[in-house]
Design a protein around this motif. Structure first.
Motif, PDB file in Angstrom:
ATOM      1  N   ALA A  22       0.795  -1.222   0.000  1.00 41.33           N
ATOM      2  CA  ALA A  22       0.000   0.000   0.000  1.00 41.33           C
ATOM      3  C   ALA A  22       0.835   1.283   0.000  1.00 41.33           C
ATOM      4  CB  ALA A  22      -0.967  -0.008   1.183  1.00 41.33           C
ATOM      5  N   PRO A  23       1.975   1.366   0.717  1.00 39.01           N
ATOM      6  CA  PRO A  23       2.743   2.612   0.702  1.00 39.01           C
ATOM      7  C   PRO A  23       3.227   3.012  -0.693  1.00 39.01           C
ATOM      8  CG  PRO A  23       3.376   1.312   2.602  1.00 39.01           C
ATOM      9  CD  PRO A  23       2.507   0.430   1.747  1.00 39.01           C
ATOM     10  N   ASP A  24       3.671   2.043  -1.494  1.00 36.25           N
ATOM     11  CA  ASP A  24       4.107   2.365  -2.851  1.00 36.25           C
ATOM     12  C   ASP A  24       2.919   2.680  -3.759  1.00 36.25           C
ATOM     13  OD1 ASP A  24       6.953   2.293  -2.808  1.00 36.25           O
ATOM     14  OD2 ASP A  24       6.877   0.119  -2.628  1.00 36.25           O
ATOM     15  N   LEU A  25       1.803   2.007  -3.559  1.00 35.61           N
ATOM     16  CA  LEU A  25       0.597   2.318  -4.317  1.00 35.61           C
ATOM     17  C   LEU A  25       0.105   3.724  -3.983  1.00 35.61           C
ATOM     18  CD1 LEU A  25      -1.204  -1.117  -3.962  1.00 35.61           C
ATOM     19  CD2 LEU A  25      -0.302  -0.155  -6.083  1.00 35.61           C
ATOM     20  N   GLN A  26       0.156   4.069  -2.698  1.00 37.78           N
ATOM     21  CA  GLN A  26      -0.239   5.410  -2.280  1.00 37.78           C
ATOM     22  C   GLN A  26       0.668   6.470  -2.901  1.00 37.78           C
ATOM     23  OE1 GLN A  26       0.829   6.550   1.634  1.00 37.78           O
ATOM     24  NE2 GLN A  26      -0.764   8.120   1.836  1.00 37.78           N
ATOM     25  N   ALA A  27       1.972   6.217  -2.903  1.00 42.24           N
ATOM     26  CA  ALA A  27       2.918   7.185  -3.456  1.00 42.24           C
ATOM     27  C   ALA A  27       2.640   7.431  -4.936  1.00 42.24           C
ATOM     28  CB  ALA A  27       4.346   6.701  -3.249  1.00 42.24           C
ATOM     29  N   ALA A  28       2.418   6.346  -5.694  1.00 40.86           N
ATOM     30  CA  ALA A  28       2.126   6.491  -7.121  1.00 40.86           C
ATOM     31  C   ALA A  28       0.806   7.219  -7.339  1.00 40.86           C
ATOM     32  CB  ALA A  28       2.089   5.119  -7.787  1.00 40.86           C
ATOM     33  N   VAL A  73      -6.397   4.783   0.348  1.00 43.45           N
ATOM     34  CA  VAL A  73      -5.820   3.976  -0.729  1.00 43.45           C
ATOM     35  C   VAL A  73      -6.036   2.491  -0.462  1.00 43.45           C
ATOM     36  CG1 VAL A  73      -3.681   3.314  -1.890  1.00 43.45           C
ATOM     37  CG2 VAL A  73      -4.114   5.720  -1.362  1.00 43.45           C
ATOM     38  N   ILE A  74      -5.823   2.059   0.768  1.00 41.22           N
ATOM     39  CA  ILE A  74      -6.029   0.650   1.110  1.00 41.22           C
ATOM     40  C   ILE A  74      -7.459   0.218   0.814  1.00 41.22           C
ATOM     41  CG2 ILE A  74      -6.250  -0.925   3.088  1.00 41.22           C
ATOM     42  CD1 ILE A  74      -3.681   0.325   4.205  1.00 41.22           C
ATOM     43  N   PHE A 130      -6.176 -14.173   5.704  1.00 42.82           N
ATOM     44  CA  PHE A 130      -5.176 -13.415   6.454  1.00 42.82           C
ATOM     45  C   PHE A 130      -5.832 -12.124   6.925  1.00 42.82           C
ATOM     46  CE2 PHE A 130      -1.573 -10.215   6.143  1.00 42.82           C
ATOM     47  CZ  PHE A 130      -1.086 -10.490   7.416  1.00 42.82           C
ATOM     48  N   ASP A 131      -6.067 -12.018   8.232  1.00 42.36           N
ATOM     49  CA  ASP A 131      -6.823 -10.865   8.722  1.00 42.36           C
ATOM     50  C   ASP A 131      -5.939  -9.653   9.037  1.00 42.36           C
ATOM     51  OD1 ASP A 131      -5.640 -11.401  11.176  1.00 42.36           O
ATOM     52  OD2 ASP A 131      -7.475 -12.098  12.144  1.00 42.36           O
ATOM     53  N   GLY A 132      -4.670  -9.729   8.647  1.00 46.31           N
ATOM     54  CA  GLY A 132      -3.791  -8.583   8.807  1.00 46.31           C
ATOM     55  C   GLY A 132      -3.604  -7.798   7.523  1.00 46.31           C
ATOM     56  N   GLY A 133      -4.453  -8.062   6.532  1.00 48.60           N
ATOM     57  CA  GLY A 133      -4.331  -7.420   5.232  1.00 48.60           C
ATOM     58  C   GLY A 133      -5.195  -6.190   5.072  1.00 48.60           C
TER      59      GLY A 133
END
Length: 219
Positions: A17-23, A41-42, A186-189
């Protein structure tokens, strides 16, 4: 018995998510808009890049007719910094190593376009685990259509009854159910809302815990 394990990518194996947010924010800046935060974004991740970009434009009130231009911008920025901030979740690499050593057939089924999915796996040294990688643009349909997951299973030489699909979202859950495949959640996603009628076969909060659960179903 489980002999084949197929994984989602974003929000399941890697925190991208951090790289997706940056783009996304570079794209929005070029279009004259303020940045959006990572939680937003997430909430847009899971149905492919086009859906993510469309949701970003809708969120800031930008003309949807400029989707094609915005997509070009996003792809250019994201390709430039694909793994600047993206990392595997804790426990992912040991999990994959243990499953590979145990003789499991491993595959990747994601809605991320195939090229960036492969490039990301190569950059993070994950490609060695996945002889089959299917992206959101590999076939004419994408998840939650069951065809991509079935395609990966067939390419791995697996069968439905012996396969487990691992994901973090409603899209992944629906894909598995429509394909008649067992599902590990996976509940940490990135899933941040409740899923109607949600009954996963397995649930983990740490990816490193999944190996023991899978091995219990491989005996």
């Amino acid at each position: 018995m489980i002999r084949t394990v197929v994984f989602d990518l974003d929000g399941t194996l890697v925190h991208s998510a951090p790289d997706l947010q940056a783009a996304a924010n570079r794209m929005l800046a070029d279009l004259g808009h303020d940045p959006i935060d990572i939680e937003v974004v997430i909430s847009f991740i899971g149905n492919g890049v086009e859906a993510l970009v469309r949701r970003c434009l809708r969120h800031v009130g930008h003309d949807p007719q400029e989707l094609s231009r915005a997509l070009e911008m996003f792809h250019a920025y994201y390709a430039r910094d694909l793994t600047t901030l993206t990392r595997p979740y804790p426990g992912v690499v040991p999990l994959l190593e243990q499953l590979q050593e145990g003789g499991f057939a491993l595959g990747l089924c994601t809605n991320k376009p195939e090229k960036p999915a492969r490039d990301l796996c190569q950059a993070l040294d994950l490609e060695r685990f996945f002889p089959v990688v299917l992206g959101g643009d590999t076939l004419e349909v994408r998840k939650p259509d069951p065809a991509p997951l079935r395609h990966v299973i067939a390419a791995l030489g697996g069968t439905g009854p012996e396969t487990l699909y691992v994901g973090d979202s409603e899209t992944d859950y629906l894909t598995a159910r429509r394909a008649g495949i067992r599902f590990a959640y996976f509940d940490g996603g990135y899933q941040n809302t409740e899923i109607a009628g949600f009954k996963p076969d397995l649930t983990v909060s740490h990816m490193g815990d999944l190996a023991a659960l899978i091995l219990q179903h491989a005996e």
